[in-house]
Design an enzyme around this catalytic site. Structure first.
Site, mmCIF file in Angstrom:
data_model
loop_
_atom_site.group_PDB
_atom_site.id
_atom_site.type_symbol
_atom_site.label_atom_id
_atom_site.label_comp_id
_atom_site.label_asym_id
_atom_site.label_seq_id
_atom_site.Cartn_x
_atom_site.Cartn_y
_atom_site.Cartn_z
ATOM 1 N N MET A 518 0.938 -1.123 -0.036
ATOM 2 C CA MET A 518 -0.196 0.011 -0.021
ATOM 3 C C MET A 518 0.785 1.122 0.276
ATOM 4 O O MET A 518 0.402 2.237 -0.787
ATOM 5 C CB MET A 518 -1.045 -0.002 1.077
ATOM 6 C CG MET A 518 -2.109 -1.001 1.218
ATOM 7 S SD MET A 518 -3.281 -0.794 2.504
ATOM 8 C CE MET A 518 -2.351 -1.350 3.933
ATOM 9 N N CYS A 519 1.805 1.168 0.706
ATOM 10 C CA CYS A 519 3.012 2.388 0.706
ATOM 11 C C CYS A 519 3.820 2.494 -0.425
ATOM 12 O O CYS A 519 4.179 1.377 -1.032
ATOM 13 C CB CYS A 519 3.634 2.492 2.036
ATOM 14 S SG CYS A 519 2.675 2.416 3.578
ATOM 15 N N THR A 520 4.313 3.552 -0.819
ATOM 16 C CA THR A 520 5.217 3.639 -1.782
ATOM 17 C C THR A 520 6.690 3.363 -1.302
ATOM 18 O O THR A 520 7.334 4.013 -0.700
ATOM 19 C CB THR A 520 5.081 5.252 -2.504
ATOM 20 O OG1 THR A 520 3.999 5.465 -2.782
ATOM 21 C CG2 THR A 520 6.078 5.358 -3.584
#
Length: 652
Positions: A518-520
């Site tokens: 979900m996070c970059t």
């Protein structure tokens, strides 16, 4: 007049020096011309000042003062001679402070004075005001610090005249006719009165007649303007030895002198002594400094400073660079995170003044270290929540550079593969996004999911906007420009978009993901590299003759070099590749089928695609391609099937 005996008491003539009064607008205009027009050219350029007309002098005009402002560089008509008199000359704007210091001031002043001397020697020039009243200014502009070094010179030729007497009684009878001439006629500063007639031509002067000098100052002492020197030198060269001279002033304080030339001190065949450099207020010779940094409005200073480095590019490196087309671009950034932050800063560095952000996220505590438009306080300043990214990013740009026109919209872009669950809201988002596309010239796709780029890609081609894409991997990146449809070009040659290599339509990639998905998760430097390349690709495209229709490929004739289609970068081996791919006729975002359907149905088409990806695949032809691929695969496998009778052959 009759000659005067040698025993007559003589007195040297004292003169009132000329002063310059330079308004700040003069330097503002000079800096503008230096950047845009003069550049490295330090040859002389025409300027003009203006002097109050003698008939308009008042008690404050105790010195002849020449005024300079922004209009001093105008090449149009002269100022209104009823109020002011133009004073023409040249400015020599050098390129370094060392050059300003090293110039031989006495030698250059002598050269300027010699120009007047040669005109007198030529004999074809009468006593025209323009000929004998020249201004020269040596200047250097420190455009980074807004400091202007300058030194005015008003060249004058010396001749050994002395005052041997005065005649106040005779003065009175001449004043009325002189006053009438000054009030009603075109300005003439030096002439002779002969039986009530005004004589301006040197060839018609007679020694027995009275000369008149129209003074340009009202000094309390009987000291005429230094302008008189050049006229007296002309008379000396023409053989006049004894003259009667009226110095006329409009305040009633005119005076009448009898002058005699000391001809033994006049060099007949040599250039006379020349003076004219303006003195400082303390009476010493030296240049002046105008420090405008504290006077100019800080916002105006910032505006000029932003343009400075860009305009310096045009001096030597890229003289044909079109900065105006860059400055006038209206840029829409879809995504106000890491990529959006860096792209916006690079755009401002290139002088872009109109930037709009679209994002639907809030600033979190992990953002400020990677996203330079945000700070720690932005993470909790909105009632304990982070501020909206798009709005805060727009405000930060204004804090960085007040002249930028920046807006932020908290807007969720409808995404392919994410069914419509609130049609009113999503339709409103679609309409707003469509309006933003209409209002901008170029769109950067800087979002963090693949499906969020689909609708902007469709809108960009449907509305024929420049679209640039930047996407990040862990240690890789992609920067590309989307192709545009041109009536002049065959659509087969159009370069492809972000989705042209796909054989399936984009779908939901955000659901059911772990935290690291979900996070970059990317190496921090990758975003800077991709952002800078995206902006530089955009700028290079604008400088290409065909703009967004430019064909990829090397060229030696372009201002900023070639305009590639795709740039892929890899940090694991620090390499970059330039790729070119044509558009795919069954592309789920830029194919003719999709664009035609979108233009026909608008939101209804988008809604159907959001709700059912298969609808999009059927529209663009990908579904048929998939079916044909499955059929071909089945046929291939069927050909490879073995019968029981063939087993022994294969085993053997």
């Amino acid at each position: 007049m009759s000659s005067v005996s040698a025993s007559t008491e003589r007195k040297h003539i004292k003169f009132t020096p000329i002063q310059s009064f330079v308004e700040s607008s003069f330097f503002t205009k000079l800096s503008e011309l230096k950047l845009d027009e003069f550049k490295l050219d330090s040859t002389k350029k025409e300027i003009k000042g203006f002097l109050t007309h003698p008939k308009r002098l008042n008690k404050f005009n105790d010195y002849p003062t020449i005024n300079f402002d922004y209009s001093s560089f105008d090449k149009g008509p002269d100022v209104n001679e009823d109020n002011n008199i133009s004073w023409k000359g040249y400015i020599y704007n050098v390129n370094t402070i060392e050059e300003f210091k090293d110039i031989d001031k006495q030698a250059i002043l002598k050269r300027w004075g010699t120009e007047i001397y040669n005109e007198i020697q030529d004999g074809s020039v009468d006593l025209s005001y323009e000929c004998f009243n020249k201004v020269h200014v040596l200047a250097f502009c420190d455009l980074k610090k807004y400091k202007f070094y300058y030194w005015f010179a008003f060249p004058t030729l010396h001749s050994p005249w002395n005052i041997i007497g005065a005649d106040g009684d005779s003065l009175k009878k001449f004043i009325p006719s002189i006053k009438e001439f000054v009030e009603t006629s075109k300005f003439v500063q030096f002439f002779q009165i002969n039986d009530g007639n005004i004589i301006e031509r040197v060839s018609e002067f007679q020694e027995s007649k009275i000369f008149v000098f129209i003074d340009t100052c009202l000094s309390q002492a009987c000291t005429p303007s230094v302008q008189l020197k050049n006229y007296l030198y002309v008379l000396a060269r023409k053989g006049f030895e004894n003259i009667d001279l009226i110095i006329y002033r409009n305040n009633g304080n005119s005076f009448y002198w009898k002058l005699q030339l000391d001809k033994d001190k006049l060099g007949i065949n040599e250039v006379p002594r020349i003076s004219g450099w303006e003195r400082l207020s303390n009476g010493k010779l030296g240049p002046r400094l105008a420090d405008l940094g504290s006077l100019i409005d800080p916002q105006e200073l910032a505006k000029q400073a932003v343009d400075l480095n860009l305009k310096l590019m045009k001096w030597r490196i890229a003289p044909n660079l079109d900065l105006d087309i860059i400055k006038n671009q209206r840029v829409l950034l879809l995504g106000a995170g890491t990529l959006g932050s860096y792209v916006s800063r690079a755009l401002m560095g290139w002088g872009v003044r109109n930037i709009t952000f679209v994002d639907n996220g809030r600033i979190s505590y992990s953002n400020p270290v990677r996203q330079p438009l945000f700070s720690f306080k932005d993470c909790f300043s909105d009632e304990g929540q982070g501020e909206w990214k798009a709005i805060r990013a727009a405000n930060t740009l204004k804090e960085i550079f007040p002249d930028v026109q920046s807006k932020g919209y908290n807007l969720e872009v409808p995404m392919i593969g994410h069914p419509v669950n609130n049609e009113t809201k999503q339709k409103s988002s679609f309409d707003k996004l469509s309006d933003l596309f209409d209002d901008h010239d170029v769109v950067f796709l800087l979002m963090d999911s693949r499906e969020s780029r689909w609708l902007p890609t469709v809108l960009g081609l449907a509305k024929n906007k420049i679209v640039l894409n930047a996407a990040l991997g862990f240690d890789s990146f992609l920067v590309m420009r989307h192709g545009n449809i041109s009536n002049a070009n065959n659509d087969d040659t159009r370069v492809g978009c972000y989705y042209c290599n796909d054989v399936v339509a984009p779908n939901d990639s955000l659901s059911d993901r772990t935290l690291d998905q979900m996070c970059t998760v990317t190496r921090p430097g990758v975003a800077l590299m991709a952002s800078s390349l995206a902006v530089e690709l955009f700028i290079s495209m604008l400088q290409h003759p065909n703009k967004q229709y430019a064909e990829p490929g090397p060229s030696n004739n372009l201002i900023l070099g070639e305009v590639p289609h795709q740039i892929r970068g890899f940090l694991h081996n620090y390499s970059q590749s330039k790729l070119q791919t044509p558009n795919y006729k069954h592309c789920s975002a830029c194919s003719k089928y999709v664009i035609d359907k979108f233009n026909e149905l608008g939101w209804e088409f988008v809604k159907n695609c959001l709700n059912d990806v298969t609808y999009l695949e059927e529209t663009c032809g990908l579904l048929k391609v998939q079916q044909e691929a499955d059929l071909a695969s089945s046929e291939l496998l069927k050909d490879l099937e073995l019968s029981d009778d063939d087993d022994s052959e294969w085993l053997d």
